[in-house]
Design a protein around this motif. Sequence first.
Motif, PDB file in Angstrom:
ATOM      1  N   THR A 242      -7.584  -8.781  -8.656  1.00  0.00           N
ATOM      2  CA  THR A 242      -8.949  -8.439  -8.250  1.00  0.00           C
ATOM      3  C   THR A 242      -9.428  -7.159  -8.927  1.00  0.00           C
ATOM      4  O   THR A 242     -10.542  -7.086  -9.440  1.00  0.00           O
ATOM      5  N   VAL A 243      -8.586  -6.138  -8.927  1.00  0.00           N
ATOM      6  CA  VAL A 243      -8.971  -4.853  -9.537  1.00  0.00           C
ATOM      7  C   VAL A 243      -9.190  -5.016 -11.032  1.00  0.00           C
ATOM      8  O   VAL A 243     -10.142  -4.440 -11.596  1.00  0.00           O
TER       9      VAL A 243
ATOM     10  N   TYR B 251      -4.391  -8.045  -5.080  1.00  0.00           N
ATOM     11  CA  TYR B 251      -5.138  -6.825  -5.397  1.00  0.00           C
ATOM     12  C   TYR B 251      -5.163  -6.546  -6.904  1.00  0.00           C
ATOM     13  O   TYR B 251      -6.189  -6.137  -7.446  1.00  0.00           O
TER      14      TYR B 251
ATOM     15  N   PHE C 163      -5.513   0.673  -4.110  1.00  0.00           N
ATOM     16  CA  PHE C 163      -5.196  -0.316  -5.130  1.00  0.00           C
ATOM     17  C   PHE C 163      -6.120  -0.173  -6.335  1.00  0.00           C
ATOM     18  O   PHE C 163      -5.688  -0.366  -7.478  1.00  0.00           O
TER      19      PHE C 163
ATOM     20  N   ALA D 227      -7.927  -0.668   0.390  1.00  0.00           N
ATOM     21  CA  ALA D 227      -8.367  -1.212  -0.901  1.00  0.00           C
ATOM     22  C   ALA D 227      -8.580  -0.121  -1.948  1.00  0.00           C
ATOM     23  O   ALA D 227      -8.308  -0.324  -3.136  1.00  0.00           O
TER      24      ALA D 227
ATOM     25  N   TYR E 165      -7.345  -6.291   4.142  1.00  0.00           N
ATOM     26  CA  TYR E 165      -5.922  -6.411   3.832  1.00  0.00           C
ATOM     27  C   TYR E 165      -5.225  -5.070   3.636  1.00  0.00           C
ATOM     28  O   TYR E 165      -4.089  -5.018   3.183  1.00  0.00           O
TER      29      TYR E 165
ATOM     30  N   TRP F 230       0.809  -1.222   0.000  1.00  0.00           N
ATOM     31  CA  TRP F 230       0.000   0.000   0.000  1.00  0.00           C
ATOM     32  C   TRP F 230       0.842   1.272   0.000  1.00  0.00           C
ATOM     33  O   TRP F 230       0.402   2.308  -0.498  1.00  0.00           O
TER      34      TRP F 230
ATOM     35  N   GLN G 164       0.836  -7.990  -0.141  1.00  0.00           N
ATOM     36  CA  GLN G 164      -0.565  -7.706  -0.481  1.00  0.00           C
ATOM     37  C   GLN G 164      -0.906  -8.174  -1.897  1.00  0.00           C
ATOM     38  O   GLN G 164      -1.583  -7.502  -2.665  1.00  0.00           O
TER      39      GLN G 164
END
Length: 553
Positions: free
Chosen positions: A435-436, A432, A461, A458, A455, A33, A429
């Motif tokens: 997923t994105v 992400y 990300f 979000a 996590y 992040w 992480q």
Amino acid sequence: MKNKKYLLFIIISLIAFLLRFWQLNNFPVGLNWDEVSHGYNAYSLIKTGQDQWSKQWPIFNFRAYGDYPTTLNMYLSIPFISIFGLNEWTTRIVSALCGFGLVIVSYFLGKELFKNKKISYLLMLLVAVSPWTLFPSRGVFQSTVAQFFLSLGILFLIKSTKKINFILPSVFFTALSTYAYHNTKIVVPILLFIYLVIFFKEIKNNFKKNKKIIVASFIVLSFLLIPQIVNTFNKDAQARSRWVFAINPSTINQIENNRNNYQGNKLIAKLKYNKITVFTEIVAKNYLGFVNPKVLFFESTQNFQFNIPKTGVLYPICLPFFYIGLIVLIIQSIKLNKISIFLFFWFLIGLIPAVVTIGDFPIIRATTILPLPQIFIIYGFLKFLSIFRDKKIKTIFIIVYVLILLIQSIFYIKNYFVDYSKKYSNTWQYGYKETVLYIKENYDKYDQIIFTKKYGEAHEFVLFYWPWDPMSYQNSPYLNWDFHADWYWVNSFDKFKFINDWEIKKETENITKKTLLITSPSNYNKNNTKLLKTVNFMDGSPVFDILSIYDKK
């Protein structure tokens, strides 16, 4: 013959470059992040002239999540992101370049200190392959950027003891390093003062003949450093230190508890448990940690985002030479060798930001001493080598040492790129990005998107991997955030809603919109959802379940 002269330099430089740039976009296996925050804020400045919080061109710090990182790394990233777009490469490349730059600087430091090219090559090799320098070169670490400029400034400081013209670049680069990391804001002013004290006679003798260069250096130093010193007292600049400083609300509460639970005299309790005693104990313990062989050579940090678990930041083959070298440096300092005194104070002062904080072995906060540990190893190696009089024996010993060093390096590199990446992808992480990208492909199918905060942040990300238009984000009528617990929490923007993992089931019980849900594994209501995809860590364990929630209209 001239080309052969530089062959070793080229080979070691190539090794250092490959170790830092090979598959930089894939290793570490995900952006954390902090990395996406640096990258997206640079991207936002490019597109809008404002960071993601609508702050125009911040000078000293940017908000991020409320920890207010320094800005230099972000600004240095802008040219790369402008030309090549927002991605892993352009976000990490500044740190990789600075990590590579430290290797090059170490060669020239070696030449100044040891007056021997071959020994300078050995120092360069140590810095190129050392876990302490290699690992943070491949992620976005402000400390890596700061240390390149600090070490470059120190190189010129040492050179300026013989040629005063180097004083100008020395103060420029050391002062510039304070814009890269909070720690150098503490270290640089003290270190420059110590340099002035140690080499006062030399500077005084040079003043009459070189007034212009010394006055110009003072002006540059004042221009860069005074605003930074003033900024140090700004509450934003102190945001991170309030959490990690040795004396914080948590330690104060512990002091009070120890006093209240003490069975003896109350006065003795106050003398035993107070801020001074606790602070002294923490500092002493932390200083000892940096000469503890178990920590340095075998275990290192328990923060797996800073190094491979159960692996030292220095290779075991270097262990005896590190301590021999430290002793040699102390003896030379006692004998009033000025360079040795300066190096010793660099070690003590450079560790201040690390030793006045709490938490696990703070190797990242201690990067302000690099490449001193490797320099100590070289001092020790040379002292040990002086035992042998036969040149052949010396040559054999050097060859054996370098071979063992390279073998241990190969094991570390294999561990980093294979075992560590697979076993500890959660540390970075991972998941992400996948997923994105899935959300982006299916964005138009849903009225709202609910994303767990389990996590990390979000929303950052989503902004990075999309990448989301910064102006659209800043002006979104649905942008909602709040500040609590010293942190800025983004709750929603556009059709995204970010909620705590433990709130997912309750929030999704009576959904009336066509909703895409991203949650931790199995954390959803079974009666109104359909599992679309599971995103796994690299070891095969699940990280996200992606589901559609039935439209109940």
